[in-house]
Design a protein around this motif. Structure first.
Motif, short mmCIF file in Angstrom:
data_model
loop_
_atom_site.label_atom_id
_atom_site.label_comp_id
_atom_site.label_asym_id
_atom_site.label_seq_id
_atom_site.Cartn_x
_atom_site.Cartn_y
_atom_site.Cartn_z
N TRP A 62 0.94 -1.20 0.14
CA TRP A 62 -0.08 0.12 0.01
C TRP A 62 1.02 1.28 0.04
CZ3 TRP A 62 -4.96 -1.14 -0.68
CH2 TRP A 62 -5.52 -2.33 -0.12
N SER A 63 0.19 2.35 -0.70
CA SER A 63 1.19 3.68 -0.61
C SER A 63 0.81 4.32 0.87
CB SER A 63 0.59 4.56 -1.80
OG SER A 63 -0.89 4.99 -1.37
N VAL A 64 1.60 5.29 1.14
CA VAL A 64 1.28 5.96 2.51
C VAL A 64 0.01 6.48 2.36
CG1 VAL A 64 2.10 8.01 3.73
CG2 VAL A 64 3.89 6.36 2.62
N GLU A 65 -0.41 6.95 1.30
CA GLU A 65 -1.77 7.93 1.08
C GLU A 65 -2.86 6.74 1.36
OE1 GLU A 65 0.77 8.13 -1.20
OE2 GLU A 65 1.37 9.98 -0.69
N GLU A 66 -2.75 5.45 0.81
CA GLU A 66 -3.71 4.52 1.11
C GLU A 66 -3.72 4.03 2.76
OE1 GLU A 66 -3.96 2.34 -3.26
OE2 GLU A 66 -2.08 2.17 -2.00
N LEU A 67 -2.43 3.82 3.37
CA LEU A 67 -2.49 3.61 4.57
C LEU A 67 -3.01 4.81 5.39
CD1 LEU A 67 1.13 2.04 4.42
CD2 LEU A 67 -1.31 0.77 4.87
N THR A 68 -2.87 5.93 5.07
CA THR A 68 -3.63 6.67 6.36
C THR A 68 -4.61 7.34 5.86
OG1 THR A 68 -2.14 8.60 4.73
CG2 THR A 68 -1.02 7.48 6.64
N SER A 69 -5.34 6.77 4.97
CA SER A 69 -6.64 7.47 4.52
C SER A 69 -7.87 6.60 5.17
CB SER A 69 -6.88 7.67 3.04
OG SER A 69 -6.73 6.38 2.28
N VAL A 70 -7.52 5.33 5.69
CA VAL A 70 -8.60 4.48 6.14
C VAL A 70 -8.11 4.08 7.66
CG1 VAL A 70 -9.00 3.66 3.87
CG2 VAL A 70 -7.57 2.30 5.39
N PRO A 71 -9.33 3.84 8.47
CA PRO A 71 -9.02 3.49 9.89
C PRO A 71 -8.01 2.19 9.83
CG PRO A 71 -11.40 3.74 9.42
CD PRO A 71 -10.82 3.75 8.14
N TYR A 72 -7.24 1.97 10.76
CA TYR A 72 -6.21 0.92 10.59
C TYR A 72 -7.00 -0.48 10.55
CZ TYR A 72 -6.98 -0.31 15.78
OH TYR A 72 -7.56 -0.58 16.81
#
Length: 138
Positions: A62-72
């Motif tokens: 996953w990209s940083v943007e994808e990882l930080t845009s959804v609840p963990y």
């Protein structure tokens, strides 16, 4: 004074995962180029990762943007979500306790899941939790 809550654990596959099916129980799995990569991330009390290191991309895809845009918890296997969310909420609210081994399956970009174990610490005043995952083997 800053209160830190820690859960100490290291990454490893579940027992028996290193044996390939159909090999009579004696063959080891092929080398994994992502083993030994330390994944580190910072999350907020709302349940989002706010920072991740490059190993997240290398291991999960996953990209940083994808990882930080959804609840963990959306990055966890459905069977692991509930107990993981409860654990994190309890850790953030209750303060120091007995260290616990947190093993979860994380969703990879290709749709597969990867077993992981995490060391997690939280700092209430900063409203952040810090997670670190590392393989035993490289």
């Amino acid at each position: 004074m800053v209160e830190v809550v820690s859960v100490v654990a290291f990454d490893d596959d579940p027992p028996g995962a290193d044996v390939l099916a159909g090999q009579g129980g004696s063959a080891k799995r092929p080398p994994d180029p992502t083993r030994g990569r330390v994944m580190e991330g910072v999350g907020d009390f709302d349940g989002y990762l706010v920072s991740v290191n490059p190993a997240f991309h290398a291991v999960l895809g996953w990209s940083v943007e994808e990882l930080t845009s959804v609840p963990y918890w959306e990055l966890l296997h459905p069977d692991d979500q509930h107990h993981s969310v409860e654990f994190v909420q309890e850790m953030l609210i209750s303060g120091p306790g007995t260290p616990s081994d947190r093993q979860v399956r994380m969703l990879c970009r290709d749709g597969s899941y990867r077993w992981t174990r995490w060391s997690v610490s939280s700092v209430r005043q900063a409203q952040r939790w810090y997670a670190r995952r590392r393989d035993h083997q490289s």
